[in-house]
Design a protein around this motif. Structure first.
Motif, PDB file in Angstrom:
ATOM      1  N   SER A 125       0.840  -1.186   0.000  1.00 11.98           N
ATOM      2  CA  SER A 125       0.000   0.000   0.000  1.00 11.98           C
ATOM      3  C   SER A 125       0.883   1.246   0.000  1.00 11.98           C
ATOM      4  O   SER A 125       2.027   1.198  -0.460  1.00 11.98           O
ATOM      5  CB  SER A 125      -0.888  -0.089   1.244  1.00 11.98           C
ATOM      6  OG  SER A 125      -1.949   0.813   1.152  1.00 11.98           O
ATOM      7  N   GLY A 126       0.366   2.357   0.503  1.00 12.97           N
ATOM      8  CA  GLY A 126       1.151   3.591   0.555  1.00 12.97           C
ATOM      9  C   GLY A 126       1.604   3.854   1.979  1.00 12.97           C
ATOM     10  O   GLY A 126       1.240   3.130   2.920  1.00 12.97           O
ATOM     11  N   VAL A 161      -2.704   7.136   3.364  1.00 14.18           N
ATOM     12  CA  VAL A 161      -3.742   6.148   3.036  1.00 14.18           C
ATOM     13  C   VAL A 161      -5.033   6.479   3.785  1.00 14.18           C
ATOM     14  O   VAL A 161      -5.226   6.099   4.938  1.00 14.18           O
ATOM     15  CB  VAL A 161      -3.275   4.711   3.378  1.00 14.18           C
ATOM     16  CG1 VAL A 161      -4.348   3.686   3.003  1.00 14.18           C
ATOM     17  CG2 VAL A 161      -1.975   4.382   2.653  1.00 14.18           C
ATOM     18  N   SER A 162      -5.872   7.256   3.136  1.00 13.78           N
ATOM     19  CA  SER A 162      -7.188   7.558   3.723  1.00 13.78           C
ATOM     20  C   SER A 162      -8.087   8.058   2.600  1.00 13.78           C
ATOM     21  O   SER A 162      -7.589   8.500   1.551  1.00 13.78           O
ATOM     22  CB  SER A 162      -7.061   8.583   4.861  1.00 13.78           C
ATOM     23  OG  SER A 162      -6.985   9.874   4.343  1.00 13.78           O
ATOM     24  N   GLN A 165      -6.121   6.109  -3.589  1.00 17.32           N
ATOM     25  CA  GLN A 165      -6.359   4.871  -4.354  1.00 17.32           C
ATOM     26  C   GLN A 165      -6.009   3.639  -3.504  1.00 17.32           C
ATOM     27  O   GLN A 165      -6.730   2.644  -3.511  1.00 17.32           O
ATOM     28  CB  GLN A 165      -5.491   4.860  -5.614  1.00 17.32           C
ATOM     29  CG  GLN A 165      -5.722   6.040  -6.516  1.00 17.32           C
ATOM     30  CD  GLN A 165      -6.452   5.673  -7.785  1.00 17.32           C
ATOM     31  OE1 GLN A 165      -6.686   4.503  -8.076  1.00 17.32           O
ATOM     32  NE2 GLN A 165      -6.825   6.677  -8.545  1.00 17.32           N
ATOM     33  N   HIS A 166      -4.891   3.725  -2.755  1.00 19.26           N
ATOM     34  CA  HIS A 166      -4.527   2.589  -1.895  1.00 19.26           C
ATOM     35  C   HIS A 166      -5.635   2.353  -0.864  1.00 19.26           C
ATOM     36  O   HIS A 166      -5.970   1.212  -0.551  1.00 19.26           O
ATOM     37  CB  HIS A 166      -3.195   2.854  -1.182  1.00 19.26           C
ATOM     38  CG  HIS A 166      -1.985   2.605  -2.034  1.00 19.26           C
ATOM     39  ND1 HIS A 166      -1.774   1.416  -2.696  1.00 19.26           N
ATOM     40  CD2 HIS A 166      -0.909   3.380  -2.332  1.00 19.26           C
ATOM     41  CE1 HIS A 166      -0.626   1.466  -3.359  1.00 19.26           C
ATOM     42  NE2 HIS A 166      -0.093   2.652  -3.163  1.00 19.26           N
ATOM     43  N   TRP A 167      -6.172   3.437  -0.320  1.00 22.55           N
ATOM     44  CA  TRP A 167      -7.232   3.272   0.686  1.00 22.55           C
ATOM     45  C   TRP A 167      -8.415   2.527   0.073  1.00 22.55           C
ATOM     46  O   TRP A 167      -8.978   1.612   0.696  1.00 22.55           O
ATOM     47  CB  TRP A 167      -7.695   4.633   1.226  1.00 22.55           C
ATOM     48  CG  TRP A 167      -8.758   4.437   2.265  1.00 22.55           C
ATOM     49  CD1 TRP A 167      -8.569   4.206   3.595  1.00 22.55           C
ATOM     50  CD2 TRP A 167     -10.179   4.374   2.035  1.00 22.55           C
ATOM     51  NE1 TRP A 167      -9.780   4.015   4.209  1.00 22.55           N
ATOM     52  CE2 TRP A 167     -10.785   4.112   3.289  1.00 22.55           C
ATOM     53  CE3 TRP A 167     -10.995   4.526   0.908  1.00 22.55           C
ATOM     54  CZ2 TRP A 167     -12.170   4.002   3.441  1.00 22.55           C
ATOM     55  CZ3 TRP A 167     -12.375   4.407   1.057  1.00 22.55           C
ATOM     56  CH2 TRP A 167     -12.942   4.147   2.317  1.00 22.55           C
ATOM     57  N   GLU A 217      -7.507  -1.157  -0.139  1.00 30.99           N
ATOM     58  CA  GLU A 217      -7.497  -1.776   1.207  1.00 30.99           C
ATOM     59  C   GLU A 217      -8.938  -1.996   1.680  1.00 30.99           C
ATOM     60  O   GLU A 217      -9.292  -3.058   2.198  1.00 30.99           O
ATOM     61  CB  GLU A 217      -6.774  -0.866   2.206  1.00 30.99           C
ATOM     62  CG  GLU A 217      -5.263  -0.838   2.066  1.00 30.99           C
ATOM     63  CD  GLU A 217      -4.592  -0.168   3.267  1.00 30.99           C
ATOM     64  OE1 GLU A 217      -5.297   0.226   4.217  1.00 30.99           O
ATOM     65  OE2 GLU A 217      -3.353  -0.028   3.237  1.00 30.99           O
ATOM     66  N   HIS A 218      -9.773  -0.961   1.481  1.00 34.19           N
ATOM     67  CA  HIS A 218     -11.166  -1.026   1.939  1.00 34.19           C
ATOM     68  C   HIS A 218     -11.907  -2.164   1.230  1.00 34.19           C
ATOM     69  O   HIS A 218     -12.633  -2.935   1.847  1.00 34.19           O
ATOM     70  CB  HIS A 218     -11.817   0.326   1.653  1.00 34.19           C
ATOM     71  CG  HIS A 218     -13.198   0.447   2.193  1.00 34.19           C
ATOM     72  ND1 HIS A 218     -13.463   0.429   3.546  1.00 34.19           N
ATOM     73  CD2 HIS A 218     -14.395   0.571   1.566  1.00 34.19           C
ATOM     74  CE1 HIS A 218     -14.762   0.538   3.726  1.00 34.19           C
ATOM     75  NE2 HIS A 218     -15.357   0.616   2.550  1.00 34.19           N
ATOM     76  N   ARG A 219     -11.658  -2.276  -0.090  1.00 34.71           N
ATOM     77  CA  ARG A 219     -12.303  -3.329  -0.881  1.00 34.71           C
ATOM     78  C   ARG A 219     -11.876  -4.712  -0.354  1.00 34.71           C
ATOM     79  O   ARG A 219     -12.694  -5.616  -0.224  1.00 34.71           O
ATOM     80  CB  ARG A 219     -11.901  -3.161  -2.362  1.00 34.71           C
ATOM     81  CG  ARG A 219     -12.377  -4.271  -3.271  1.00 34.71           C
ATOM     82  CD  ARG A 219     -13.865  -4.180  -3.573  1.00 34.71           C
ATOM     83  NE  ARG A 219     -14.369  -5.386  -4.203  1.00 34.71           N
ATOM     84  CZ  ARG A 219     -15.201  -6.272  -3.633  1.00 34.71           C
ATOM     85  NH1 ARG A 219     -15.648  -6.077  -2.404  1.00 34.71           N
ATOM     86  NH2 ARG A 219     -15.611  -7.334  -4.290  1.00 34.71           N
ATOM     87  N   ILE A 220     -10.589  -4.853  -0.054  1.00 33.00           N
ATOM     88  CA  ILE A 220     -10.078  -6.150   0.440  1.00 33.00           C
ATOM     89  C   ILE A 220     -10.736  -6.466   1.790  1.00 33.00           C
ATOM     90  O   ILE A 220     -11.198  -7.593   2.016  1.00 33.00           O
ATOM     91  CB  ILE A 220      -8.533  -6.132   0.565  1.00 33.00           C
ATOM     92  CG1 ILE A 220      -7.889  -6.068  -0.828  1.00 33.00           C
ATOM     93  CG2 ILE A 220      -8.024  -7.371   1.323  1.00 33.00           C
ATOM     94  CD1 ILE A 220      -6.385  -5.817  -0.834  1.00 33.00           C
TER      95      ILE A 220
END
Ligand SMILES: NC(=O)c1ccc[n+]([C@@H]2O[C@H](COP(=O)([O-])OP(=O)(O)OC[C@H]3O[C@@H](n4cnc5c(N)ncnc54)[C@H](OP(=O)(O)O)[C@@H]3O)[C@@H](O)[C@H]2O)c1
Length: 316
Positions: free
Chosen positions: A100-101, A106-107, A117-119, A122-125
């Protein structure tokens, strides 16, 4: 079977190599197998595919129980990585390890595009319920080979818009070592790890380290962000990426990269690589005339100075 996405890149390539040498069966999703012949030679199975092509992801995912996910910074990064997450869910993958970042970026309303985008990924995962490990690295030492080395080796100037911000830079090989360990253990499920080098230093100290490694005087020049953006545009970077890099530099300038984590030692059992070691190893990239010499060598070997299968010499 462990599927490595991003295996022709800096972190993914090292993850694949470490897993194979530890005896794990590894498959790599690659867009262009001709860029992955070295991986194939090491025993990595290749699956041709693209994060933008769901059917290719489904094919690559067959028989996979763990997935490593990293891909290049891209304005569509969250959608592309989301495709891999969806395919992993369809294939009942049991563990997703994602690069991730850096944590402060990351928010959902974060200050820089790629952090947002990383957030999203992560949220999707997390929504899938699949066990995950998120690795949130600091600034890669390897960035210096791409961003700093050309001007250092030409003019002896380390130019960056970082003021006197301390940054706990990390060697991307240590991120890979953490990932490889985490992928072969069930002890890191549903964890978020910051991954940094052993100490934070500012760019003036970095210039001193590079001076020591090269034996040539290297001076830090704190560049105004507007000028840095102009240079990046002149180098051909698209507007979204320039904006992202300028936003990230602003985040670093307020100290967001200063926190040191103990993840590398905690997870792998050995200390993270130091900037002094990195500079000594790559001194040839920073000495006068060094980059042009290295690019000539890279053209012959098919790998770029940062360790990726060369994109310097072979445009896609
Ligand atoms: N640089 C930093 O300081 C820093 C700090 C924290 C986090 N990060 C994060 O680290 C990540 C980049 O890691 P890295 O430097 O190891 O990457 P990298 O060396 O740029 O490699 C990117 C990899 O992604 C693959 N890829 C890109 N688009 C793809 C697609 N559509 N389908 C399949 N594969 C695709 C590339 O394959 P090809 O060979 O086909 O192009 C390559 O293997 C980014 O998410 C970034 O935000 C970076």
């Amino acid at each position: 079977m462990i599927l490595v996405i991003g295996a022709t890149g800096k972190i993914g390539g090292e993850v694949a190599r470490l897993l194979v040498s530890a005896g794990s069966p590894v498959r790599a999703l690659v867009r262009n197998p001709s860029r992955a012949t070295a991986l194939a030679g090491q025993g990595v199975e290749l699956a041709t595919g693209d994060l933008g092509d769901a059917a290719s992801l489904d094919r690559a995912m067959q028989g996979v129980d763990r997935m490593f996910l990293v891909s290049a910074q891209d304005p569509r990064q969250a959608d592309l990585q989301g495709n891999a997450v969806d395919a992993a869910l369809r294939a009942s993958v049991g563990h997703i390890v994602k690069v991730s970042g850096i944590s402060p970026s990351v928010s959902p309303g974060g200050p820089a595009e790629i952090g947002r985008q990383h957030w999203r990924t992560e949220h999707r995962i997390e929504e899938t319920g699949v066990p995950f490990t998120f690795l949130r690295p600091g600034f890669f030492m390897q960035n210096l080979l791409e961003t700093a080395a050309p001007m250092v080796s030409k003019l002896g100037l380390l130019a960056a818009p970082m003021a006197d911000a301390p940054i706990a830079m990390v060697d991307s090989r240590d991120i890979a070592a953490v990932a490889a360990t985490v992928l072969t253990s069930d002890n890191h499920h549903d964890r978020v790890y910051d991954v940094t080098g052993p100490r934070a230093f500012d760019h003036k100290q970095l210039a001193t380290v590079l001076t020591g490694a090269t034996g040539q005087r290297i001076r830090y020049v704190n560049t105004p962000p507007g000028l840095a953006a102009k240079v990046l545009r002149r180098q051909g970077k698209p507007d979204w990426h320039v904006e992202h890099l300028v936003d990230m530099a602003e985040l670093f300038r307020v100290g967001a990269g200063a926190t040191v984590s103990t993840t590398v030692r905690d997870v792998t059992g050995r200390p993270p690589r130091t900037i002094e070691g990195f500079a000594a190893e790559h001194a040839n990239s920073f000495v006068r005339g060094g980059v042009s010499r290295l690019l000539r060598t890279a053209a012959r070997s098919g790998r770029d100075p940062a360790g990726r299968t060369s994109s310097v010499t072979r445009p896609r």
